[in-house]
Design an enzyme around this catalytic site. Structure first.
Site, short mmCIF file in Angstrom:
data_model
loop_
_atom_site.label_atom_id
_atom_site.label_comp_id
_atom_site.label_asym_id
_atom_site.label_seq_id
_atom_site.Cartn_x
_atom_site.Cartn_y
_atom_site.Cartn_z
N ARG A 127 0.82 -1.21 0.00
CA ARG A 127 0.00 0.00 0.00
C ARG A 127 0.86 1.27 0.00
NH1 ARG A 127 -2.36 -3.69 -1.12
NH2 ARG A 127 -4.36 -4.47 -0.38
N GLU A 133 -6.21 3.49 5.49
CA GLU A 133 -5.80 3.46 4.08
C GLU A 133 -6.10 4.77 3.37
OE1 GLU A 133 -6.35 0.49 1.24
OE2 GLU A 133 -6.24 -1.18 2.64
N SER A 141 -11.88 -0.90 2.05
CA SER A 141 -11.15 -1.22 3.28
C SER A 141 -10.61 0.05 3.91
CB SER A 141 -9.99 -2.18 2.96
OG SER A 141 -10.48 -3.39 2.43
#
Length: 346
Positions: A165, A336, A240
């Site tokens: 990520r 995130e 998410s």
């Protein structure tokens, strides 16, 4: 080039559906327009927001700078040899539509990433991933507009410094490179990645004894995601909300002594990735709500806009989840999506 719009409502441009306005807004339809956009009086390199699908941002207040909405479209094959195809997609292409396009062409590599919200241009930034595949596994290069030199440059995969990520575009390249297109290296021969049990089972059911195809995998991923994740067009969300935390092998072993059924995924460097959704679920937070923001009742990793949530509702809920998980597991969760402005991040 499209005209600038002022005091533009950004609610339709962020999938969580937070209410905010942009002081100035312009749609970019062709990459070459960047040379003109950077000369606008409203353009400030330090405050401009390059906006794609809005599926990875949280607008905490009205945006005081210029918002450039990346709407450039186009897909083309660049080269083909030895079972590999290089295919370029413009940044404004809808990610899932692009994945389906490659599957329809008989190409393999993106099928596990089906139904991820957002645009092609965002895929390298976050190094999006799902079901054992990450964008870095299939990205050949990224074409960018370099704000330092005001020229177009092409960055090879290795130059993008991909990690879980993470990428160059979230670190030292942030504020310098504007992604205009991405080149993917895809296979003409299907090689499935079915390391996740639920996906393997779903593909086996779909293929019904025959050799599975990339379309089978894509269809299975879509079915699983639709069963677990809310449609942002119906219930605002950013997918998410928390990254899966990565801990040391020693920390994972300690947790396993107390929680032997804990999902864990050993990493090549010896660390262990944990399932953030499982940690949140163990804290009995499914359905927990603060104001209009709530933890989804079927997927603990997803926060939803249940009733006109305010930015403060979202921040308080995320903070409560972080504190609760840390109190029980001594594992820190990190969000995130990008908080805008960044001063609101936890």
């Amino acid at each position: 080039m499209q005209p600038i719009r002022y005091r533009t409502d950004l609610t339709p441009y962020n999938t969580f559906g937070l209410r905010a306005q942009a002081r100035a807004f312009i749609a970019l339809e062709h990459a070459d327009e960047l040379r003109d956009i950077v000369r606008l009086l409203e353009f400030d390199r330090d405050t401009v927001l390059w906006l794609g699908g809005g599926s990875n941002i949280l607008l905490m207040q009205d945006y005081a700078g210029l918002v450039v909405h990346m709407e450039n479209k186009g897909i083309r094959e660049i080269a083909r040899s030895d079972g590999m195809v290089l295919i370029e997609a413009q940044a404004g292409e809808i990610w899932h539509d692009f994945v389906l396009h490659t599957v329809a062409l008989g190409l393999s590599g993106l099928e596990n990433l089906s139904l991820i919200p957002g645009t092609v241009g965002a895929s390298p930034v976050q190094n999006i991933g799902a079901y054992g595949v990450e964008a870095k596994d299939v990205i050949h290069s990224v074409r960018c507009f370099d704000l330092d030199t005001e020229t177009f440059v092409e960055l090879a995969n290795a130059d993008c410094r991909f990690a879980y990520r993470e990428s160059l575009f979230k670190q030292e390249g942030k504020g310098r490179y504007v992604i205009v297109s991405v080149v993917f290296a895809l296979k003409t021969h299907f090689v499935p990645t079915l390391g996740y049990g639920d996906l393997a089972a779903a593909v086996a059911e779909l293929s019904a004894g025959r050799v599975p195809t990339a379309k089978d995998v894509s269809d299975a991923v879509c079915a699983i995601r639709n069963s677990k994740l809310p449609n942002p067009n119906v219930l605002g969300n950013v997918g998410s909300f928390f990254k899966n935390p990565v801990v040391s092998a020693e920390k994972a072993a300690t947790l396993l002594q107390r929680h032997p059924d804990m999902p864990r995924y050993p990493q090549p460097d010896g660390s262990v990735k944990l399932a953030a959704g499982w940690l949140i679920d163990q804290c009995r937070l499914k359905g927990f709500q603060i104001g209009g923001a709530a933890v989804h009742d079927r997927q603990a990793l997803v926060l939803v806009n249940k009733n006109n949530a305010s930015a403060n509702d979202v921040r308080q809920l995320a903070q409560h989840i972080k504190f609760t998980v840390f109190a029980r597991f001594q594992v820190e969760l990190h969000a995130e999506p990008n908080w805008l402005p960044a001063s609101f991040s936890l």
